[in-house]
Design an enzyme around this catalytic site. Sequence first.
Site, PDB file in Angstrom:
ATOM      1  N   HIS A  14       0.839  -1.198   0.000  1.00 41.24           N
ATOM      2  CA  HIS A  14       0.000   0.000   0.000  1.00 41.24           C
ATOM      3  C   HIS A  14       0.879   1.255   0.000  1.00 41.24           C
ATOM      4  CE1 HIS A  14      -3.962  -1.973   1.434  1.00 41.24           C
ATOM      5  NE2 HIS A  14      -3.271  -2.780   0.642  1.00 41.24           N
ATOM      6  N   GLU A  25       0.855   3.865   1.771  1.00 36.27           N
ATOM      7  CA  GLU A  25       1.306   4.286   3.106  1.00 36.27           C
ATOM      8  C   GLU A  25       2.458   3.404   3.586  1.00 36.27           C
ATOM      9  OE1 GLU A  25      -1.689   3.570   2.011  1.00 36.27           O
ATOM     10  OE2 GLU A  25      -3.250   4.786   2.926  1.00 36.27           O
ATOM     11  N   CYS A  41      -6.529   2.342   4.631  1.00 42.80           N
ATOM     12  CA  CYS A  41      -7.306   1.156   5.016  1.00 42.80           C
ATOM     13  C   CYS A  41      -6.935   0.723   6.440  1.00 42.80           C
ATOM     14  CB  CYS A  41      -7.038   0.014   4.037  1.00 42.80           C
ATOM     15  SG  CYS A  41      -5.453  -0.783   4.319  1.00 42.80           S
ATOM     16  N   CYS A 100      -3.285  -0.344   6.944  1.00 43.18           N
ATOM     17  CA  CYS A 100      -2.310   0.755   6.985  1.00 43.18           C
ATOM     18  C   CYS A 100      -2.391   1.488   8.318  1.00 43.18           C
ATOM     19  CB  CYS A 100      -2.538   1.724   5.831  1.00 43.18           C
ATOM     20  SG  CYS A 100      -2.020   1.036   4.256  1.00 43.18           S
TER      21      CYS A 100
HETATM   22  N1  THU Z   1      -4.504   0.903  -1.338  1.00 41.56           N
HETATM   23  C1  THU Z   1      -3.512   1.657  -0.777  1.00 41.56           C
HETATM   24  O1  THU Z   1      -2.447   1.839  -1.392  1.00 41.56           O
HETATM   25  N2  THU Z   1      -3.717   2.202   0.456  1.00 41.56           N
HETATM   26  C2  THU Z   1      -4.841   1.996   1.186  1.00 41.56           C
HETATM   27  O2  THU Z   1      -4.822   2.063   2.392  1.00 41.56           O
HETATM   28  C3  THU Z   1      -6.060   1.618   0.443  1.00 41.56           C
HETATM   29  C4  THU Z   1      -5.778   0.651  -0.667  1.00 41.56           C
HETATM   30  C5  THU Z   1      -4.243   0.230  -2.605  1.00 41.56           C
HETATM   31  C6  THU Z   1      -4.062  -1.276  -2.466  1.00 41.56           C
HETATM   32  C7  THU Z   1      -4.433  -1.760  -3.834  1.00 41.56           C
HETATM   33  O3  THU Z   1      -3.292  -1.679  -4.659  1.00 41.56           O
HETATM   34  C8  THU Z   1      -5.474  -0.764  -4.321  1.00 41.56           C
HETATM   35  O4  THU Z   1      -5.319   0.401  -3.507  1.00 41.56           O
HETATM   36  C9  THU Z   1      -6.894  -1.271  -4.201  1.00 41.56           C
HETATM   37  O5  THU Z   1      -7.177  -1.663  -2.910  1.00 41.56           O
HETATM   38 ZN    ZN Z   2      -3.757   0.307   3.230  1.00 41.71          ZN
END
Ligand code: THU
Ligand code: ZN
Length: 307
Positions: A91, A93, A118, A121
């Site tokens: 992710h 973060e 999310c 994170c």
């Molecule tokens: N995603 C993030 O990079 N950060 C978050 O906290 C929310 C989700 C990304 C993970 C995945 O690559 C895409 O968004 C869909 O979930």
């Molecule tokens: Zn996340």
Amino acid sequence: METMIITRSTAENEAPWRFVIEPSEVDEMMKELGLSSVMELLPTLVPAAKKMARTPISRFHVGAVGLGESGRIYLGVNLEFPGLPLHHSVHAEQFLITNAISHKERRIRCIAVSAAPCGHCRQFMQEIRNASEIEILITGSESGSEFRPLSSFLPEPFGPPDLLRDDVPLLLEPHDNHFEMIEMCDEIGGAARNVRLAAEKGAREAHAPYTGCPAGFAVVDREGRVAGGAYAESAAYNPGMGPTAAAMVAFVMAGGGDWEEIEEAALVEKEDALVSQEGTARLLLAAIAPKARLRVYHYRTSDADEL
Ligand code: THU
Ligand code: ZN
């Protein structure tokens, strides 16, 4: 308002790939935009960060931009790996925090991110001392764009204090894990040696207080670009970053191209580890860089070194 990050790119018209902005550049950017606070600059950098995401599965780009106490700004993006289960994704973060760790940043003050962080994170960030004070702004949010502390995103957190003594170093604090390598480094040279040393460095800097199994992983591509990562555990276990994922972050930060350009890889982990990274390392390479050769090196700890 969107800030362009003018920087070296791997080829013309390609997205810039720099993930750290030095304090002097931060000042320049603020002057140019007539901003009085870095907190106002962070969200303007989010669109540029988003462009560097690698999302072959979701096509959903996430960009995160954070300010460290050093005055440096760190960028993070999400990475998805075709052929692998989704939980191997990184992710934005997590990328940002891994970036800050690799630059020895001791504290993250605030983060602007394009989508709501999310649960994973929020929990991963809990691994940082005084995490509840990190201020977060969601740039894509319709509910008003203001910085709010992590404690308002994750009230009643479960975290390191539930499992560890107070004096154990946390995620952004210095780690110097002591161990003795079993296989000597003498017979190998060139890229194989560099990649092993990078993996060893990752293992020495890893945050693995819950298993006592620090590990490091590194890759080298056909241009000799070496990228290493340190294992970073979470008190809640699942949200942690494996050394393989951390090395993928380092590869992207170093300007690495397609994953297939990775030619060699090295894993450094404990002999007879309670928690081993080898299976994951093989799985990752088989999916994204099947021609890459993996060498696994082990270390031993003396009783005095035990975490
Ligand atoms: N995603 C993030 O990079 N950060 C978050 O906290 C929310 C989700 C990304 C993970 C995945 O690559 C895409 O968004 C869909 O979930
Ligand atoms: Zn996340």
